[in-house]
Design an enzyme around this catalytic site. Structure first.
Site, PDB file in Angstrom:
ATOM      1  N   GLU A 148      10.392   8.107 -16.819  1.00 39.88           N
ATOM      2  CA  GLU A 148       9.023   8.591 -17.055  1.00 39.88           C
ATOM      3  C   GLU A 148       8.536   8.211 -18.451  1.00 39.88           C
ATOM      4  O   GLU A 148       7.367   7.869 -18.652  1.00 39.88           O
ATOM      5  CB  GLU A 148       8.968  10.106 -16.869  1.00 39.88           C
ATOM      6  CG  GLU A 148       9.174  10.515 -15.420  1.00 39.88           C
ATOM      7  CD  GLU A 148       9.427  12.008 -15.278  1.00 39.88           C
ATOM      8  OE1 GLU A 148       8.644  12.661 -14.574  1.00 39.88           O
ATOM      9  OE2 GLU A 148      10.399  12.521 -15.852  1.00 39.88           O
TER      10      GLU A 148
ATOM     11  N   LYS B 217      17.269  20.725 -10.387  1.00 42.15           N
ATOM     12  CA  LYS B 217      16.565  19.492 -10.736  1.00 42.15           C
ATOM     13  C   LYS B 217      17.376  18.518 -11.570  1.00 42.15           C
ATOM     14  O   LYS B 217      18.207  18.896 -12.387  1.00 42.15           O
ATOM     15  CB  LYS B 217      15.292  19.845 -11.512  1.00 42.15           C
ATOM     16  CG  LYS B 217      14.363  20.741 -10.705  1.00 42.15           C
ATOM     17  CD  LYS B 217      13.212  19.993 -10.158  1.00 42.15           C
ATOM     18  CE  LYS B 217      12.145  19.885 -11.218  1.00 42.15           C
ATOM     19  NZ  LYS B 217      11.008  19.147 -10.700  1.00 42.15           N
TER      20      LYS B 217
ATOM     21  N   HIS C  58       0.831  -1.223   0.000  1.00 42.06           N
ATOM     22  CA  HIS C  58       0.000   0.000   0.000  1.00 42.06           C
ATOM     23  C   HIS C  58       0.855   1.259   0.000  1.00 42.06           C
ATOM     24  O   HIS C  58       0.449   2.306   0.494  1.00 42.06           O
ATOM     25  CB  HIS C  58      -0.943   0.062   1.200  1.00 42.06           C
ATOM     26  CG  HIS C  58      -1.715  -1.190   1.430  1.00 42.06           C
ATOM     27  ND1 HIS C  58      -2.943  -1.436   0.847  1.00 42.06           N
ATOM     28  CD2 HIS C  58      -1.416  -2.297   2.160  1.00 42.06           C
ATOM     29  CE1 HIS C  58      -3.373  -2.625   1.215  1.00 42.06           C
ATOM     30  NE2 HIS C  58      -2.466  -3.180   2.006  1.00 42.06           N
TER      31      HIS C  58
ATOM     32  N   SER D 196      16.177  20.993 -15.515  1.00 45.33           N
ATOM     33  CA  SER D 196      15.050  21.861 -15.811  1.00 45.33           C
ATOM     34  C   SER D 196      15.597  23.203 -16.289  1.00 45.33           C
ATOM     35  O   SER D 196      16.622  23.676 -15.804  1.00 45.33           O
ATOM     36  CB  SER D 196      14.212  22.055 -14.545  1.00 45.33           C
ATOM     37  OG  SER D 196      13.492  23.272 -14.629  1.00 45.33           O
TER      38      SER D 196
END
Ligand code: ARG
Length: 471
Positions: free
Chosen positions: A303, A296, A169, A290
């Site tokens: 992704e 970043k 979970h 970024s």
């Protein structure tokens, strides 16, 4: 005015390959919707190979003269070279790869080219080419998957004793080793490889010789052609041979399932690489910065692997939907079979390799993993198990008592291992100081020695077993 463009184009001549009974050519929009050569030219090598085998067989059976056969085989070799050197001009008005090649063959060798299509139809031709193409693609996917498994196994080997929280979970559940976690994916990929191997078996049966749908009256030898093309056998039923696309569906389904595995790993990598977790660091080679936030390092490759699963699932849905309502045998709908298969094969080539690169480059951060164990009372199950083993308390009662101890730790704002013995004894007096031995995550992991469990000793063996089974 616009509509006029879409109606019959009288200036066009009928198709030279089949237009004998036609007085005029197709409308521009018909030519466009009908043409598949924009994508099926990818079948050129398989088309030429199958045509050459067909010609050899026709000659062996006395259906073609050796002279015509030689001209055909040589002409097709020339065409292959023309295509591979970029000299060949594919023409949309010749619809598909098959007619483009045959038409060029006629230019090169004259009338003998017209004999190649004896005892054959584009229906068995395209199904044969497509199966050959998929077989080649499957033969590239397997080593790519094996390479990804190797990357995971090597990484697991380094981390057989690196402990981290295991989750259910998405809540810290029990401590596991990072190596054990990575090997879970090696097993998934092993099943994916087995699925593709199975798909290869069913793909590797030859439609050629089914002709349009009913077989042919020419005395062909399908076993001869099958052997020459490396097929296990000619397909048994001519109608099935030209209609069947379950080999393509099976590939797309297998690709979609593999996609779900790659996507789950990609999801975990993005989580692990997120600063809040900091379990792994990804290399510059598989991330990007970024343009506005200088701090970043975004896990773009992961992704995209996750994102591209959408097309893998979509491609299966697309083809299954196309095929499901088709009466036997061939219908032009089936021309829609190729793009989803090409796209899934291309997608897998990218996603599997990107994943292998990411995994190889990824460095684990055992300190952050260990720190995460402190949160979440990760050894609560071990505490309950101790109550069962050492104090002979039934598991249900032990579970309840452990719940109370967890609550106490929550109130104190400490880990289970930091609780005072006296406080725990207030909850149950059968608790002794021996309990602290199991509250340490390190010990908890070491104790999970059941077959398939996460104990470092097991994981060491599992790494060796995985190498033996998969590499
Ligand atoms: N381009 C066609 C396809 O991919 C080849 C088969 C055409 N057959 C036919 N009977 N029109 O399906």
């Amino acid at each position: 005015m616009k509509n006029k463009k879409l109606s019959a184009q009288k200036s066009r001549t009928p198709n030279q390959m089949w237009g004998g009974h036609y007085a005029e050519g197709p409308s521009a929009i018909m030519a466009e919707i009908n043409a598949s050569v924009g994508f099926d030219q990818r079948l050129y090598a398989q088309d030429i190979r199958a045509s050459q085998a067909h010609a050899e067989m026709l000659a062996a059976q006395g259906i073609l003269t050796p002279k015509d056969k030689n001209a055909i085989v040589k002409g097709l070799d020339t065409i292959r070279k023309e295509i591979e050197s970029g000299k060949f001009k594919f023409s949309a008005s010749l619809e598909d790869v098959h007619m483009n090649i045959e038409s060029r063959l006629r230019e090169l060798i004259g009338d003998a080219a017209g004999r190649l299509h004896t005892a054959r139809s584009r229906n068995d031709q395209v199904a044969t080419d497509f199966r050959l193409w998929l077989r080649d693609a499957l033969d590239q996917i397997d080593p790519a998957l094996q390479d990804l498994q190797a990357a995971l196994i090597d990484k697991a080997d380094k981390h057989t004793a690196t402990i981290m929280p295991g989750f259910t979970h998405m809540q810290a559940a029990q401590p596991v080793t990072f190596g054990h976690h990575l090997l879970a994916y090696v097993e998934m990929l092993g099943r994916d490889r087995a699925r593709f191997a199975d798909c290869r078996k069913r793909t590797n049966e030859m439609p050629l010789g089914a002709a349009a749908l009913a077989g042919t009256g020419f005395p062909i030898d399908r076993a001869h052609t099958a052997k020459a093309l490396g097929f296990a056998k000619p397909m048994d039923n001519s109608m099935d041979a030209v209609s069947a696309r379950d080999f393509a569906l099976e590939f797309l389904a297998d690709a979609a399932i593999l996609g779900t595995h790659l996507s789950r790993l990609a999801e975990e990598i993005t989580l692990w690489a997120a600063p809040a977790f900091n379990f792994v660091e990804l290399s510059e080679a598989f991330t990007s910065g970024s343009s506005i936030m200088p701090q970043k390092r975004n896990p773009d490759a992961a992704e995209l692997v996750r994102g591209k699963t959408g097309r893998l699932l979509g491609n299966f849905t697309a083809l299954a939907t196309t095929i499901k309502g088709l009466a036997l045998t061939y219908a032009k709908d089936m021309q829609e079979d190729k793009e989803p298969v090409f796209d899934s094969a291309d997608t897998l080539r990218l996603t599997i390799s990107a994943m292998a690169g990411m995994v190889r480059d990824m460095t684990a951060n055992p300190v952050a993993m260990k720190a995460a164990l402190a949160a979440g009372f990760i050894t609560a199950t071990d505490l309950a198990d101790w109550l069962v083993r050492a104090a002979n308390i039934p598991f249900r009662d032990a579970h309840h008592l452990t719940g109370k101890i967890v609550r106490l730790a929550e109130e104190r704002g400490c880990t289970l291992g930091e609780l005072k013995l006296a406080d725990m004894q207030k909850i149950d007096k059968r608790i002794t100081k021996d309990i602290f031995s199991v509250l340490d995550p390190e010990n908890a992991v070491k104790s999970r020695t059941s077959f398939g469990g996460t104990a470092p000793a097991n994981v060491k063996k599992a790494v060796a077993s995985a190498r033996k089974r998969f590499l």
